[in-house]
Design a protein around this motif. Sequence first.
Motif, PDB file in Angstrom:
ATOM      1  N   TRP A  37     -45.976  15.911 -20.307  1.00 22.86           N
ATOM      2  CA  TRP A  37     -46.029  16.807 -19.150  1.00 22.86           C
ATOM      3  C   TRP A  37     -47.268  16.532 -18.306  1.00 22.86           C
ATOM      4  O   TRP A  37     -48.251  16.007 -18.788  1.00 22.86           O
ATOM      5  CB  TRP A  37     -46.033  18.261 -19.615  1.00 22.86           C
ATOM      6  CG  TRP A  37     -44.700  18.715 -20.111  1.00 22.86           C
ATOM      7  CD1 TRP A  37     -44.041  18.260 -21.213  1.00 22.86           C
ATOM      8  CD2 TRP A  37     -43.855  19.691 -19.524  1.00 22.86           C
ATOM      9  NE1 TRP A  37     -42.839  18.895 -21.354  1.00 22.86           N
ATOM     10  CE2 TRP A  37     -42.699  19.793 -20.325  1.00 22.86           C
ATOM     11  CE3 TRP A  37     -43.955  20.504 -18.405  1.00 22.86           C
ATOM     12  CZ2 TRP A  37     -41.656  20.656 -20.037  1.00 22.86           C
ATOM     13  CZ3 TRP A  37     -42.920  21.368 -18.129  1.00 22.86           C
ATOM     14  CH2 TRP A  37     -41.792  21.445 -18.935  1.00 22.86           C
ATOM     15  N   GLY A  38     -47.208  16.928 -17.037  1.00 22.62           N
ATOM     16  CA  GLY A  38     -48.361  16.867 -16.163  1.00 22.62           C
ATOM     17  C   GLY A  38     -48.114  16.180 -14.833  1.00 22.62           C
ATOM     18  O   GLY A  38     -48.761  16.499 -13.843  1.00 22.62           O
ATOM     19  N   LEU A  39     -47.202  15.238 -14.792  1.00 21.77           N
ATOM     20  CA  LEU A  39     -46.974  14.477 -13.566  1.00 21.77           C
ATOM     21  C   LEU A  39     -46.563  15.383 -12.406  1.00 21.77           C
ATOM     22  O   LEU A  39     -47.008  15.202 -11.282  1.00 21.77           O
ATOM     23  CB  LEU A  39     -45.918  13.398 -13.795  1.00 21.77           C
ATOM     24  CG  LEU A  39     -45.644  12.470 -12.617  1.00 21.77           C
ATOM     25  CD1 LEU A  39     -46.896  11.671 -12.254  1.00 21.77           C
ATOM     26  CD2 LEU A  39     -44.490  11.534 -12.934  1.00 21.77           C
ATOM     27  N   PHE A  40     -45.744  16.381 -12.693  1.00 18.51           N
ATOM     28  CA  PHE A  40     -45.274  17.279 -11.641  1.00 18.51           C
ATOM     29  C   PHE A  40     -46.082  18.575 -11.556  1.00 18.51           C
ATOM     30  O   PHE A  40     -45.808  19.421 -10.721  1.00 18.51           O
ATOM     31  CB  PHE A  40     -43.782  17.583 -11.841  1.00 18.51           C
ATOM     32  CG  PHE A  40     -42.915  16.371 -11.656  1.00 18.51           C
ATOM     33  CD1 PHE A  40     -42.617  15.898 -10.396  1.00 18.51           C
ATOM     34  CD2 PHE A  40     -42.412  15.691 -12.749  1.00 18.51           C
ATOM     35  CE1 PHE A  40     -41.831  14.772 -10.216  1.00 18.51           C
ATOM     36  CE2 PHE A  40     -41.616  14.569 -12.593  1.00 18.51           C
ATOM     37  CZ  PHE A  40     -41.335  14.106 -11.322  1.00 18.51           C
ATOM     38  N   ASP A  41     -47.058  18.714 -12.429  1.00 16.83           N
ATOM     39  CA  ASP A  41     -47.987  19.855 -12.411  1.00 16.83           C
ATOM     40  C   ASP A  41     -47.272  21.197 -12.510  1.00 16.83           C
ATOM     41  O   ASP A  41     -47.643  22.173 -11.879  1.00 16.83           O
ATOM     42  CB  ASP A  41     -48.868  19.802 -11.160  1.00 16.83           C
ATOM     43  CG  ASP A  41     -50.102  20.687 -11.277  1.00 16.83           C
ATOM     44  OD1 ASP A  41     -50.560  20.947 -12.409  1.00 16.83           O
ATOM     45  OD2 ASP A  41     -50.613  21.129 -10.223  1.00 16.83           O
ATOM     46  N   ALA A  95     -35.865  25.920 -12.493  1.00 19.47           N
ATOM     47  CA  ALA A  95     -36.107  24.477 -12.481  1.00 19.47           C
ATOM     48  C   ALA A  95     -36.077  23.897 -13.888  1.00 19.47           C
ATOM     49  O   ALA A  95     -36.405  24.569 -14.866  1.00 19.47           O
ATOM     50  CB  ALA A  95     -37.455  24.187 -11.836  1.00 19.47           C
ATOM     51  N   VAL A  96     -35.681  22.631 -13.958  1.00 21.87           N
ATOM     52  CA  VAL A  96     -35.694  21.926 -15.240  1.00 21.87           C
ATOM     53  C   VAL A  96     -37.133  21.558 -15.585  1.00 21.87           C
ATOM     54  O   VAL A  96     -38.017  21.578 -14.738  1.00 21.87           O
ATOM     55  CB  VAL A  96     -34.817  20.649 -15.182  1.00 21.87           C
ATOM     56  CG1 VAL A  96     -33.378  21.005 -14.905  1.00 21.87           C
ATOM     57  CG2 VAL A  96     -35.341  19.670 -14.155  1.00 21.87           C
ATOM     58  N   GLY A  97     -37.367  21.206 -16.835  1.00 20.55           N
ATOM     59  CA  GLY A  97     -38.696  20.790 -17.256  1.00 20.55           C
ATOM     60  C   GLY A  97     -39.072  19.436 -16.672  1.00 20.55           C
ATOM     61  O   GLY A  97     -38.236  18.708 -16.146  1.00 20.55           O
ATOM     62  N   GLU A  98     -40.338  19.098 -16.805  1.00 17.52           N
ATOM     63  CA  GLU A  98     -40.830  17.842 -16.243  1.00 17.52           C
ATOM     64  C   GLU A  98     -40.117  16.609 -16.800  1.00 17.52           C
ATOM     65  O   GLU A  98     -39.811  15.695 -16.032  1.00 17.52           O
ATOM     66  CB  GLU A  98     -42.342  17.725 -16.431  1.00 17.52           C
ATOM     67  CG  GLU A  98     -43.098  18.649 -15.515  1.00 17.52           C
ATOM     68  CD  GLU A  98     -44.585  18.335 -15.442  1.00 17.52           C
ATOM     69  OE1 GLU A  98     -44.977  17.177 -15.673  1.00 17.52           O
ATOM     70  OE2 GLU A  98     -45.353  19.258 -15.147  1.00 17.52           O
ATOM     71  N   ALA A 104     -34.416  12.534 -13.743  1.00 21.19           N
ATOM     72  CA  ALA A 104     -33.605  12.637 -12.525  1.00 21.19           C
ATOM     73  C   ALA A 104     -34.187  11.745 -11.425  1.00 21.19           C
ATOM     74  O   ALA A 104     -33.440  11.088 -10.684  1.00 21.19           O
ATOM     75  CB  ALA A 104     -33.523  14.091 -12.064  1.00 21.19           C
ATOM     76  N   TRP A 105     -35.497  11.711 -11.312  1.00 23.40           N
ATOM     77  CA  TRP A 105     -36.161  10.837 -10.346  1.00 23.40           C
ATOM     78  C   TRP A 105     -35.851   9.373 -10.673  1.00 23.40           C
ATOM     79  O   TRP A 105     -35.538   8.588  -9.776  1.00 23.40           O
ATOM     80  CB  TRP A 105     -37.668  11.063 -10.371  1.00 23.40           C
ATOM     81  CG  TRP A 105     -38.144  12.043  -9.349  1.00 23.40           C
ATOM     82  CD1 TRP A 105     -38.073  13.398  -9.409  1.00 23.40           C
ATOM     83  CD2 TRP A 105     -38.770  11.731  -8.114  1.00 23.40           C
ATOM     84  NE1 TRP A 105     -38.627  13.942  -8.285  1.00 23.40           N
ATOM     85  CE2 TRP A 105     -39.068  12.939  -7.482  1.00 23.40           C
ATOM     86  CE3 TRP A 105     -39.118  10.546  -7.495  1.00 23.40           C
ATOM     87  CZ2 TRP A 105     -39.684  13.001  -6.234  1.00 23.40           C
ATOM     88  CZ3 TRP A 105     -39.742  10.602  -6.259  1.00 23.40           C
ATOM     89  CH2 TRP A 105     -40.016  11.820  -5.634  1.00 23.40           C
TER      90      TRP A 105
END
Length: 115
Positions: A37-41, A95-98, A104-105
Amino acid sequence: MAKADRLARLDARRLELEAEYAAELIDALRVAASGKWGLFDHQGDRRTRAAIAPVIDKLGEIGDAIDKARAQLGLQPFELQQQFLASRGKPSPQAVGEPKQAQAWLDRLAAADGN
């Protein structure tokens, strides 16, 4: 003629930077998709932000260089960076988790490349 050559070199450099940005982002997305985790904050945790800061900073530096080149060439700002920055921050409750967001990205980027 010299101006045309300079602009052609700048455009070639812009393309290199955009490819570098995409590669860095894909690497970061793969790490996030694997469960980090962390990329999308999403959590807003200081420790997590500090851990991911080098990745975000590098993407920001490359993105700024791209936007500067694009401005000199009379092009719109780099859309991939704009989309990524817009996707960061506190998510909605649905929202879905990171990791799922990162996957998805990755799927979207792969589809855009025709892979």
